[in-house]
Scaffold this motif. Structure first.
Motif, PDB file in Angstrom:
ATOM      1  N   SER A 133       0.912  -1.237   0.152  1.00 21.00           N
ATOM      2  CA  SER A 133       0.224  -0.015   0.199  1.00 21.00           C
ATOM      3  C   SER A 133       1.229   1.444  -0.088  1.00 21.00           C
ATOM      4  CB  SER A 133      -0.977   0.212   1.349  1.00 21.00           C
ATOM      5  OG  SER A 133       0.149  -0.312   2.173  1.00 21.00           O
ATOM      6  N   HIS A 134       2.079   1.122  -0.205  1.00 25.07           N
ATOM      7  CA  HIS A 134       3.662   2.631  -0.369  1.00 25.07           C
ATOM      8  C   HIS A 134       3.684   2.623  -1.211  1.00 25.07           C
ATOM      9  CE1 HIS A 134       3.797   1.795   4.303  1.00 25.07           C
ATOM     10  NE2 HIS A 134       3.375   0.569   3.788  1.00 25.07           N
ATOM     11  N   SER A 135       3.735   3.654  -1.834  1.00 23.36           N
ATOM     12  CA  SER A 135       3.953   4.247  -2.916  1.00 23.36           C
ATOM     13  C   SER A 135       5.385   4.125  -3.380  1.00 23.36           C
ATOM     14  CB  SER A 135       3.771   6.082  -2.937  1.00 23.36           C
ATOM     15  OG  SER A 135       4.826   6.150  -1.661  1.00 23.36           O
ATOM     16  N   PRO A 136       5.948   4.374  -4.754  1.00 23.08           N
ATOM     17  CA  PRO A 136       7.466   4.025  -4.627  1.00 23.08           C
ATOM     18  C   PRO A 136       7.820   4.903  -4.633  1.00 23.08           C
ATOM     19  CG  PRO A 136       5.825   3.656  -6.927  1.00 23.08           C
ATOM     20  CD  PRO A 136       4.765   4.472  -5.745  1.00 23.08           C
ATOM     21  N   ILE A 137       9.614   4.194  -4.035  1.00 22.22           N
ATOM     22  CA  ILE A 137      10.368   5.410  -4.001  1.00 22.22           C
ATOM     23  C   ILE A 137      11.349   4.900  -4.975  1.00 22.22           C
ATOM     24  CG2 ILE A 137      12.793   4.930  -1.813  1.00 22.22           C
ATOM     25  CD1 ILE A 137      10.891   3.050  -0.463  1.00 22.22           C
ATOM     26  N   PRO A 138      11.800   6.418  -5.251  1.00 24.47           N
ATOM     27  CA  PRO A 138      12.401   6.615  -6.790  1.00 24.47           C
ATOM     28  C   PRO A 138      14.080   6.698  -6.530  1.00 24.47           C
ATOM     29  CG  PRO A 138      12.272   8.994  -5.730  1.00 24.47           C
ATOM     30  CD  PRO A 138      11.171   7.912  -4.842  1.00 24.47           C
ATOM     31  N   THR A 139      14.174   6.741  -5.279  1.00 23.60           N
ATOM     32  CA  THR A 139      16.502   7.066  -4.653  1.00 23.60           C
ATOM     33  C   THR A 139      16.220   5.379  -5.213  1.00 23.60           C
ATOM     34  OG1 THR A 139      15.614   6.239  -2.881  1.00 23.60           O
ATOM     35  CG2 THR A 139      15.998   9.062  -4.186  1.00 23.60           C
ATOM     36  N   VAL A 140      15.858   4.113  -5.190  1.00 25.19           N
ATOM     37  CA  VAL A 140      16.151   2.629  -5.092  1.00 25.19           C
ATOM     38  C   VAL A 140      16.418   2.031  -6.520  1.00 25.19           C
ATOM     39  CG1 VAL A 140      16.892   2.518  -3.116  1.00 25.19           C
ATOM     40  CG2 VAL A 140      14.234   2.301  -3.765  1.00 25.19           C
TER      41      VAL A 140
ATOM     42  N   LEU B 238      13.851  -0.115  -6.518  1.00 24.27           N
ATOM     43  CA  LEU B 238      13.062  -0.500  -6.029  1.00 24.27           C
ATOM     44  C   LEU B 238      11.736  -0.195  -6.106  1.00 24.27           C
ATOM     45  CD1 LEU B 238      13.717  -2.199  -2.723  1.00 24.27           C
ATOM     46  CD2 LEU B 238      13.557  -3.984  -4.492  1.00 24.27           C
ATOM     47  N   SER B 239      10.984  -0.680  -6.800  1.00 29.90           N
ATOM     48  CA  SER B 239       9.371  -0.454  -7.040  1.00 29.90           C
ATOM     49  C   SER B 239       8.884  -0.038  -5.827  1.00 29.90           C
ATOM     50  CB  SER B 239       8.173  -0.712  -7.956  1.00 29.90           C
ATOM     51  OG  SER B 239       7.689  -2.265  -8.041  1.00 29.90           O
ATOM     52  N   ALA B 240       8.443  -0.399  -4.965  1.00 27.73           N
ATOM     53  CA  ALA B 240       7.485  -0.852  -3.777  1.00 27.73           C
ATOM     54  C   ALA B 240       8.383  -1.847  -2.550  1.00 27.73           C
ATOM     55  CB  ALA B 240       5.927  -1.011  -3.675  1.00 27.73           C
TER      56      ALA B 240
ATOM     57  N   TYR C 204      13.499  14.315  11.492  1.00 26.14           N
ATOM     58  CA  TYR C 204      12.030  13.198  11.960  1.00 26.14           C
ATOM     59  C   TYR C 204      11.093  13.574  10.491  1.00 26.14           C
ATOM     60  CZ  TYR C 204      13.329  14.189  16.429  1.00 26.14           C
ATOM     61  OH  TYR C 204      13.963  13.531  18.163  1.00 26.14           O
ATOM     62  N   GLY C 205      11.021  11.975  10.059  1.00 24.92           N
ATOM     63  CA  GLY C 205      10.414  11.874   8.734  1.00 24.92           C
ATOM     64  C   GLY C 205       8.814  11.380   9.209  1.00 24.92           C
ATOM     65  N   SER C 206       8.944  10.024   7.562  1.00 25.04           N
ATOM     66  CA  SER C 206       8.163   9.120   7.540  1.00 25.04           C
ATOM     67  C   SER C 206       8.724   8.164   7.767  1.00 25.04           C
ATOM     68  CB  SER C 206       7.610   9.120   6.049  1.00 25.04           C
ATOM     69  OG  SER C 206       8.077   9.452   5.050  1.00 25.04           O
ATOM     70  N   MET C 207       8.497   7.112   7.727  1.00 20.07           N
ATOM     71  CA  MET C 207       8.795   5.544   7.441  1.00 20.07           C
ATOM     72  C   MET C 207       9.415   5.116   6.452  1.00 20.07           C
ATOM     73  SD  MET C 207       7.465   1.618   8.065  1.00 20.07           S
ATOM     74  CE  MET C 207       5.994   1.875   7.254  1.00 20.07           C
ATOM     75  N   ASP C 208       9.316   5.611   4.818  1.00 17.04           N
ATOM     76  CA  ASP C 208       9.916   6.021   4.282  1.00 17.04           C
ATOM     77  C   ASP C 208      10.696   6.397   3.304  1.00 17.04           C
ATOM     78  OD1 ASP C 208       7.554   4.622   3.054  1.00 17.04           O
ATOM     79  OD2 ASP C 208       6.380   6.181   1.445  1.00 17.04           O
ATOM     80  N   GLU C 209      10.866   7.455   4.726  1.00 14.21           N
ATOM     81  CA  GLU C 209      12.558   7.968   5.007  1.00 14.21           C
ATOM     82  C   GLU C 209      13.765   7.374   5.628  1.00 14.21           C
ATOM     83  OE1 GLU C 209      11.446  13.191   4.329  1.00 14.21           O
ATOM     84  OE2 GLU C 209      10.775  12.122   5.933  1.00 14.21           O
TER      85      GLU C 209
ATOM     86  N   SER D 284       2.291  -7.907   9.645  1.00 14.57           N
ATOM     87  CA  SER D 284       2.177  -7.825   8.837  1.00 14.57           C
ATOM     88  C   SER D 284       4.456  -7.733   8.525  1.00 14.57           C
ATOM     89  CB  SER D 284       2.524  -7.456   7.278  1.00 14.57           C
ATOM     90  OG  SER D 284       2.009  -5.695   7.756  1.00 14.57           O
ATOM     91  N   ILE D 285       5.132  -8.179   7.983  1.00 18.09           N
ATOM     92  CA  ILE D 285       6.296  -7.429   8.202  1.00 18.09           C
ATOM     93  C   ILE D 285       7.177  -6.857   6.687  1.00 18.09           C
ATOM     94  CG2 ILE D 285       8.945  -8.602   7.820  1.00 18.09           C
ATOM     95  CD1 ILE D 285       8.332 -10.707   9.298  1.00 18.09           C
ATOM     96  N   ILE D 286       7.812  -5.532   7.034  1.00 23.13           N
ATOM     97  CA  ILE D 286       7.570  -4.689   5.703  1.00 23.13           C
ATOM     98  C   ILE D 286       8.930  -4.763   5.254  1.00 23.13           C
ATOM     99  CG2 ILE D 286       6.898  -2.546   5.332  1.00 23.13           C
ATOM    100  CD1 ILE D 286       5.528  -2.218   6.741  1.00 23.13           C
ATOM    101  N   ASP D 287       9.279  -4.667   4.127  1.00 17.43           N
ATOM    102  CA  ASP D 287      11.084  -4.901   3.856  1.00 17.43           C
ATOM    103  C   ASP D 287      10.824  -4.127   2.457  1.00 17.43           C
ATOM    104  OD1 ASP D 287      13.535  -5.803   3.191  1.00 17.43           O
ATOM    105  OD2 ASP D 287      13.037  -7.817   1.975  1.00 17.43           O
TER     106      ASP D 287
END
Length: 485
Positions: free
Chosen positions: A21-28, A30-32, A167-172, A192-195
């Motif tokens: 349910s997470h948005s893509p991360i452009p710096t790596v 991995l699409s999600a 401080y920021g978000s989990m995506d950061e 769940s486990i998030i990787d």
């Protein structure tokens, strides 16, 4: 562990759809992030310490996100027993303190953290880290840092991170963690486990890999170099090539790490149950010399054409005790690490005419003062180290009631074990003394008295009175009796 690896491999197969349910991360690349639902991993809440669950659910009830993070998730996946349970949240430190009130203490300047206490148990809670000031909208954060015009993120000229309270978000947050295998999140809301960083693939490969550019990450925090060694030894993982290369080149950065922090890291290194392997890896990468410089110099020389083995035998003994769930004392480890440098220096002082007692005292002071520059050994441990060393010269003197008095000394057992390590390291002339003390401890009190009295005392020739002695001439006197140290 192989069963866990097979599960991970099956989950990562191309046929398995990835839910996210997470948005893509452009710096790596991995699409999600990969998200493993509860029914596809082996972690159960019953495996998580109750204090950690209380923190997770407390933050959840207060309306915050809360995740179990890092080594605990990794170890639970691998079927290991976690030593610590760390929590990460989107609540800032002051908000965490408001949830847990007097149970919570805020610590740290470089990384501001919350410690939530449950008796002797402490759960460390961190706020998601960010990359820019846009994510620091909390009024409490601005009040604490903004008015003093202090930047929230500081690095020195070498790239070492001095302050990081953005401080920021989990995506950061994920990109601020060190190794991929320490970057897994366990979500208390749906279990769940998030990787984000490919940790599951690295676990499958059995490799340790840094997140981001390895040299830059090591410069930010040089302690990551010895953490890499510890995790590789503990998990039985190989260090990925790019992560490994700077270890040979950047060891001198450890000189800039505070000696108090290095002391804590040394305990983790050598009280891990794989201390011997850690020691060998530290020497392989040239890191050991920055932690124990005097010991490193001593190990370069042989003793009667044999390498000095005391440190190795001491680490074998410590590893065995930890694997048997027996207690270990930091003073024993440091006494073993510094015994050879201390004894070499003590012998030099004796050659200059000092008594054994004075030579030992001066050598111990000099060696400990030098070592404290690298690792800040607390005084309670240095005092115990001195006692272990002194007892090595008292143990031979055991006739009559001396043996009983020695066994009543609070450091007797450590000194006895230390004597055993010396014998195992090749000091064969001490084997009979060690065997005697072993037998003595196996006897009942009555037998001990007879056993101690049965020791053949060295013969002492009766002194003849001197004739024509000048009563006004002062005797030069003899050196201190070394057996009474």
């Amino acid at each position: 562990m192989q069963k866990i690896i097979r599960k991970i491999r099956a989950f990562l197969s191309p046929q398995t759809p990835v839910k996210s349910s997470h948005s893509p991360i452009p710096t790596v690349d991995l699409s999600a992030p990969v998200i493993i639902p509860r029914d596809q991993h082996g972690i159960s809440r019953s495996q998580i310490d109750k204090p950690a669950l209380d923190v997770l659910y407390g933050l959840k009830r207060a309306g915050y996100e809360a995740y179990l993070v890092g080594g605990a998730v990794r170890d639970l996946l691998l079927g290991l027993e976690p030593k610590d349970f760390d929590v990460v949240t989107n609540a800032d430190p002051e908000q965490i303190q408001a949830v847990f009130k007097r149970q919570c203490t805020l610590i740290g300047r470089r990384f501001r953290l919350a410690h939530v206490r449950f008796g002797r148990n402490v759960i460390e809670v961190a706020t998601f880290r960010g990359e820019g000031e846009a994510s620091t909208s909390s009024s409490a954060i601005k009040k604490r840092f903004g008015r003093r015009q202090e930047p929230l993120r500081q690095v020195d000229d070498t790239g070492r991170l001095l302050r990081d309270n953005i401080y920021g978000s989990m995506d950061e947050d994920i990109w601020r963690r060190d190794f991929t295998v320490n970057s897994l999140y366990y979500n208390i809301r749906d279990f769940s486990i998030i990787d984000y960083a490919g940790a599951l693939e690295d676990i499958e490969k059995g490799q340790l890999r840094l997140i981001g550019d390895p040299e830059e990450r090591y410069r930010e925090d040089p302690v990551r170099m010895i953490r890499a060694v510890r995790f590789a030894a503990k998990l039985g993982f190989k260090i990925e090539v790019a992560t490994e290369k700077p270890l040979f080149e950047l060891g001198s950065l450890l000189l800039d790490v505070s000696n108090a922090r290095l002391f804590e890291e040394v305990l983790k290194l050598f009280h891990s149950g794989v201390g011997l392997e850690v020691f060998e890896k530290l020497r392989h990468y040239g890191l050991f010399e920055y932690i124990f410089p005097l010991t490193h110099q001593t190990l370069a020389y042989e003793d009667d054409h044999f390498p000095k083995m005391l440190v190795i035998e001491a680490l074998k003994s410590t590893d065995a005790r930890i694997q048997e769930n027996k207690s270990v004392n930091p003073s024993f480890l440091f006494a073993a690490m510094l015994w050879e440098p201390m004894r070499d220096l003590m012998e030099q002082y004796q050659e200059e005419g000092e008594s054994l007692q004075d030579a030992l005292h001066h050598a111990a002071n000099e060696v400990l003062n030098a070592q404290i520059k690298s690792t800040a050994i607390p005084k309670r441990f240095t005092a115990q180290m001195r006692e272990i060393w002194v007892m090595q010269f008292r143990l031979p003197s055991r006739h009559g009631d001396k043996a009983q008095r020695l066994t009543e000394h609070p450091r007797f057992r450590a000194a006895y074990d230390f004597l055993g390590v010396r014998v195992a390291a090749g000091e064969e002339d001490l084997a009979s003394l060690f065997d005697w003390w072993t037998q003595y401890q196996e006897k009942n009190p009555v037998e001990q008295v007879a056993f101690a009295n049965d020791i053949e005392q060295p013969s002492r020739r009766k002194k003849r009175p001197r004739r024509n002695r000048n009563p006004y001439r002062k005797s030069s006197g003899a050196k201190a009796n070394t057996g009474d140290l």
